[in-house]
Design a protein around this motif. Structure first.
Motif, PDB file in Angstrom:
ATOM      1  N   ASP A  89       0.837  -1.209   0.000  1.00  0.00           N
ATOM      2  CA  ASP A  89       0.000   0.000   0.000  1.00  0.00           C
ATOM      3  C   ASP A  89       0.866   1.251   0.000  1.00  0.00           C
ATOM      4  O   ASP A  89       0.531   2.254  -0.621  1.00  0.00           O
ATOM      5  N   GLU A  90       1.991   1.147   0.691  1.00  0.00           N
ATOM      6  CA  GLU A  90       2.875   2.301   0.757  1.00  0.00           C
ATOM      7  C   GLU A  90       3.374   2.689  -0.638  1.00  0.00           C
ATOM      8  O   GLU A  90       3.382   3.856  -1.013  1.00  0.00           O
ATOM      9  N   TRP A 145       2.012   2.168  -3.454  1.00  0.00           N
ATOM     10  CA  TRP A 145       0.943   2.662  -4.337  1.00  0.00           C
ATOM     11  C   TRP A 145       0.275   3.935  -3.835  1.00  0.00           C
ATOM     12  O   TRP A 145      -0.638   4.454  -4.486  1.00  0.00           O
ATOM     13  N   SER A 146       0.713   4.411  -2.678  1.00  0.00           N
ATOM     14  CA  SER A 146       0.035   5.602  -2.151  1.00  0.00           C
ATOM     15  C   SER A 146       0.679   6.879  -2.689  1.00  0.00           C
ATOM     16  O   SER A 146       1.864   6.901  -3.039  1.00  0.00           O
ATOM     17  N   TRP A 147      -0.128   7.919  -2.732  1.00  0.00           N
ATOM     18  CA  TRP A 147       0.387   9.184  -3.223  1.00  0.00           C
ATOM     19  C   TRP A 147      -0.479  10.311  -2.687  1.00  0.00           C
ATOM     20  O   TRP A 147      -1.663  10.114  -2.437  1.00  0.00           O
ATOM     21  N   ASP A 148       0.095  11.486  -2.504  1.00  0.00           N
ATOM     22  CA  ASP A 148      -0.766  12.568  -2.039  1.00  0.00           C
ATOM     23  C   ASP A 148      -1.525  13.180  -3.215  1.00  0.00           C
ATOM     24  O   ASP A 148      -1.236  12.930  -4.374  1.00  0.00           O
ATOM     25  N   GLU A 149      -2.516  13.989  -2.870  1.00  0.00           N
ATOM     26  CA  GLU A 149      -3.523  14.378  -3.862  1.00  0.00           C
ATOM     27  C   GLU A 149      -3.200  15.649  -4.629  1.00  0.00           C
ATOM     28  O   GLU A 149      -3.966  16.073  -5.491  1.00  0.00           O
ATOM     29  N   LYS A 193      -0.910   7.450  -9.622  1.00  0.00           N
ATOM     30  CA  LYS A 193      -1.140   5.997  -9.564  1.00  0.00           C
ATOM     31  C   LYS A 193      -0.702   5.324 -10.847  1.00  0.00           C
ATOM     32  O   LYS A 193      -0.085   4.270 -10.829  1.00  0.00           O
ATOM     33  N   THR A 240      -6.431   3.503 -10.754  1.00  0.00           N
ATOM     34  CA  THR A 240      -6.097   2.358  -9.899  1.00  0.00           C
ATOM     35  C   THR A 240      -4.972   1.543 -10.527  1.00  0.00           C
ATOM     36  O   THR A 240      -4.500   1.852 -11.625  1.00  0.00           O
TER      37      THR A 240
END
Lengths: 663, 663
Positions: free
Chosen positions: B344-345, B347-351, B497, B530
């Motif tokens: 998850d880390e 694939w995570s990103w801020d907006e 993503k 995604t």
């Protein structure tokens, strides 16, 4: 160095920095460092008349380091090229302005070549120098050096790192193009930092090895030394010259001088103010040119206008003494001959099967007499490309009268050189290699298209038909690559008539380059092939019913296969039309009505056949059709076996067509 | 020179000529001229074990002049590489044989690199030498030179004429890659005749200027002199070495020796008979190898097998003494890490909106710790390409431990070098430039694909979004060019993503190169994006009805535009699905069912949007849809103005969609 020279140089610098600052975008480093070179050249050495920027015998100048475009625009404003105004400079890099980010040929008066991709200008300069040498050998007579000018080019470290410059300079040295003078703006800085990080070679020694006279100017602000170097360069009648000028990137721009930060972004208010103060300009004023500076440039122009006057007088005398030559000159400069369209002789061909590369070779040898100003050659593949003009010599050191060119194994430089020959004016030119190696030509073919010049590419060995040489030599995706390039016509003819059409189209084109893509293997002459090929796509075999059950579409070597399959389908009661599509680019330019006539929207059962990548064909086959094409690289084997292995057989086309009909 | 040496060399010559004669196709000139170089090297200097052809510490040899493939095949037969039999030699250039027209990596055991496009091998050799130097700096310990081998490459005049060799050698000289040893098979002949016609430069002086030690062997048959030159080359610990060997093309082939006619076609019975008689072979026998010759090669192999044994022993001791390093070695050689798919880390990103080039830069800096064996860099554009691995050094002369590479302004050589790094083994590598300059990388990107190696390309500045730099710097047709290349994945991600997905796909790819095409300008983070991006195309916004009225398809910066337009269309009662298509190549590999799910055949109202050439998009829009794309080159202006000028606006997408619905 007079005060007015210094002031003029600094005006160029400040104008350039102002333009970039206002645009909030651009490259000040080069204009600041190189202004003295450009000024000295344009003001004291170059033969040019801004009031007649296309004067045939002008000296040429190319800024190979095209990112320094503001240097050119500042110069052009001061020399009154195309009346480029201060307002135009204020519009630097804005929509529809005369002053785009990189110099664009045909867009801004005075720009001799579009540059930006580094090294490209070096290649084009070699082509211009080659054209000058050839034209001089054709036209000059004792006491009448009608063609007699220099080609100057200025590039930086990037231009020297790019392989194209090695390719081009090696050939220039071989040919002893002594009127080519190359300036190397050596500032020791590239975008990632000091050139030491990736470029410690001895550039001067490399150029010497290529056969250049090399000259070094220690201080890029010393215009007397620059002038002396230019004179030395001109004095060498055997070798092209390379003048390394040690400059400081961003010269004068406060702390930014000498650093990579001055390369590709505006100086910012602080460094800009430092620049102006340092040069005695008012930091609060922008786009300011003093009258004495304008007067200085005007006086240069007056002197140069006289030089052109003298040439015009000389040419008049020449025309009187050599009327045939003067007529030939006219022909060279107005060479489009559309009358061939009606020549039955030109369009006739015998019926024996032949490789289209051989047909092309014969056409070249018909055309060479019709167009005396065609020159061309191959990247060391002329025996395979069939590009030699028989009974014509080769351009060689000391004798440039030949019309054939040995480019050597240098596809990228070859293309740039060919572009340069066209840009020079007076000549038409073609270049050639294997189609798979069109990959190497691509960056410069793109420039042909962008510059709107009708460069001609002869690409032979056009598919897996290459056979034994295998996948490294078999083009697959190259047709898609070229077809997707804007303003570029790619013909893949199916037989002799279509090959003639391709050459005709290439030669009457004024603003679009053309690639002619040819087979290694024999092809039959087709019953239905006609001049209609000039429309890019046409019905080569009509179906037995008014509304066809099936349309087969193909190009080149697959057209005869499509016709054979169509006959078989007709035998089985399936009314089948065959469309030959030698050039999708030209077909797309036809009227909506014509396109509908050839490919009626109502007929959805369609199969395209091409022994290369199918990428792009769906435009004509749609969601309901099929494309028989290469979905992988090729293989090494005799070509007939490859066509079979990859499904280019009558049986497979017939079976695929039936699948489409039955889906 | 012993008799058995001479006999072995001549056996290589005769076998090569026999293979070509039987195939009725091929290039005898180089094998006949260069056999002594290859023999001396393989028999008396190279560290190689044919029984373990992928031994990590073997010396590498690349035949850059790939048309001389029969030289390699003859050698490989005699050295028993991959048990290449006489029957295999008899199948030269035949369908599905082990002996294709040009050497193919991964196809024939012993071939270190696919060659044929001239000069390519030179670039790949520089990459291998760079990899060796880097790996040595990472792994070697006092007394444990685990990585310690040479890279040899042999090329001819064509290789030296091609610009790629200048680019690559200039960098090799700068980096002082002393374990690179280049043989120049100088026979003075190219296809169009004597090299004097296009290539009179002083090649040795050029190589000296690049920073090479240069050595000349006067007589290409003098293997003692060749051996001495190799020893001298090895002795230089500061510079790469260049050995010019004067050879005779087609040596021994009767009248054909020394002439261009021996280059690219079988010798024919007469010259072949002369060859055999001259070397004491029976002209009536073909593919004949005497037992003493076989025995000679076997004895070399036995000696060399011991060398590998010793290395294996050394490595065992090393592993015991430095277990962490041994573990790291394992990691380097087995580097595919698919577990990231579940992180998850990762694939995570801020907006926050961001340029995908910046996102890519951050991902590179996440990946550098996960994959310690990644190295890479840019062609002098790293500040723009965002490719620097922070807190990692640069590969530099004398210290090769850095993981960043300054390639210089040399896109073509950069690509070949990156391929060479991968071919070496143990490392992953990326290279970078502006997307428009992918044109320059193309010939070598094609080789990446053909060799089935997962080279990674970072291409930024991906459309007219380039803005002010203008049409020379704005890619248009480059996406079509790369998408049409077989075995090559081109990702153009729409947000963070999808950029992560692109990098993930690139790094888990084993046999397919990947291009990651990135924006200069900021893009919003999309709600629907995604991991499905890994399928190449997916539904990023569903329509309000089960069966959509309209499908909008887009990639990269145009996906958010498509989503905005879809919302507007939905407001007007038109149920609109948006498909994000970051990678058509990967989408094409999905199941028929998945593709039908994303793009149901029944929904014919489709509009594709991409701010580059529309070439190829009709595959998804069909005869009834429309493509909003670039049909010309771009222009120089701020990017938002360009998007508007060329129709990439919500208004235009909505209007076009309605036109499609109402047609």
């Amino acid at each position: 160095m007079s005060n007015i020279d210094i002031k003029s140089i600094n005006t160029i610098r400040v104008l350039s920095a102002d333009g970039i600052e206002k645009a909030k975008s651009g490259h000040p480093g080069l204009p600041l460092g190189s202004a003295p070179i450009a000024y000295e050249l344009f003001a004291h050495h170059m033969k040019h008349n801004p009031k007649n920027p296309t004067w045939a015998n002008r000296d040429r100048f190319i800024l190979s380091a095209g990112h320094g475009s503001m240097l050119l625009y500042s110069l052009f404003h001061l020399f009154e090229y195309g009346d480029l105004s201060l307002d135009d400079l204020k519009q630097f890099r804005q929509l529809d302005s005369k002053t785009p980010g990189h110099p664009e040929y045909g867009h801004t008066v005075g720009v001799e070549a579009t540059t930006g991709p580094l090294g490209a200008g070096m290649g084009m300069a070699v082509g211009m120098a080659m054209a000058e040498a050839h034209m001089a050998s054709v036209f000059n007579e004792d006491g009448f050096d009608i063609v007699d000018h220099y080609t100057y080019v200025l590039g930086g470290d990037g231009c020297m790192m790019e392989g194209i410059s090695s390719e081009a300079f090696s050939l220039a040295g071989t040919l002893g193009l002594s009127k080519l003078i190359v300036f190397y703006d050596s500032n020791g800085i590239s975008i990632e930092g000091s050139t030491d990080i990736a470029f410690t070679e001895n550039v001067v020694e490399r150029m010497k090895a290529f056969g250049f006279q090399t000259i070094e100017v220690k201080d890029g602000n010393d215009i007397e030394a620059i002038g002396k170097a230019i004179e030395e360069a001109k004095a060498d009648k055997e070798r092209p010259s390379f003048i390394k000028v040690n400059t400081i990137i961003g010269y004068g721009a406060g702390k930014k001088a000498g650093s990579a930060s001055s390369h590709g972004e505006p100086l910012g208010s602080e460094a800009l103010a430092a620049l102006k103060s340092g040069f005695g300009f008012n930091p609060d004023e922008s786009f300011k040119v003093d009258d004495d500076v304008y007067a200085n440039f005007k006086s240069v122009n007056e002197k140069n206008a006289k030089v052109e006057d003298e040439w015009n007088k000389l040419f008049k005398e020449y025309a009187a003494k050599y009327p045939d030559k003067a007529k030939l000159w006219e022909k060279y400069y107005n060479d489009i001959d559309e009358s061939l369209i009606d020549s039955d002789e030109f369009w006739s061909w015998d019926e024996a099967p032949a490789a289209t590369r051989n047909i092309s070779g014969s056409i070249i040898n018909r055309l060479k007499d019709i167009y005396p100003n065609i020159i061309g050659g191959s990247a060391d593949l002329s025996p395979s490309n069939k590009t030699v003009m028989n009974n014509e010599g080769y351009i060689a050191k000391g004798d440039y009268s030949g019309r054939n060119i040995h480019f050597g194994v240098r596809e990228l430089a070859m293309t740039a050189i060919t572009n340069g020959i066209l840009l020079h004016g007076g000549l038409r030119a073609y270049c050639a290699t294997f189609f798979v190696f069109s990959d190497y030509t691509k960056p410069m073919a793109r420039l042909s298209a962008l510059m709107n010049i009708p460069t001609i590419f002869v690409f032979t060995h056009d598919s897996i038909g290459v056979g034994e040489d295998g996948p490294t030599h078999e083009p697959i995706e190259q047709l898609a690559m070229l077809r997707s390039l804007p303003n570029f016509n790619t013909f893949r003819p199916a037989d002799a008539k279509e090959t003639i059409a391709a050459w005709y189209a290439a030669l009457v084109s004024k603003t679009t380059p053309t690639a002619i893509v040819l087979t290694r293997q024999n092809l039959p002459q087709l019953e239905g092939s006609t001049k209609e090929a000039l429309k890019g796509g046409y019905i080569i075999k009509e179906a037995s019913k008014a509304v066809a059950d099936m349309i087969l579409i193909a190009s080149g070597s697959e057209v005869s296969l499509a016709i054979d399959a169509a006959k078989e389908l007709e035998n089985e009661g399936i009314a089948t039309r065959v469309v030959s599509m030698p050039c999708t680019d030209v077909f797309e330019n036809q009227s909506k009505e014509y396109k509908e006539e050839v490919l009626p929207k109502a007929v959805r059962n369609r199969v395209a056949i091409e022994a290369l990548s199918g990428f792009g064909w769906d435009k004509y086959t749609g969601l309901d059709g099929r494309v028989i094409s290469m979905n992988s690289f090729g293989a090494s084997a005799p070509q007939d076996q490859l066509f079979k292995k990859f499904g280019f057989t009558k049986e497979n086309v017939v079976a695929t067509a039936k699948e489409v009909l039955n889906q």
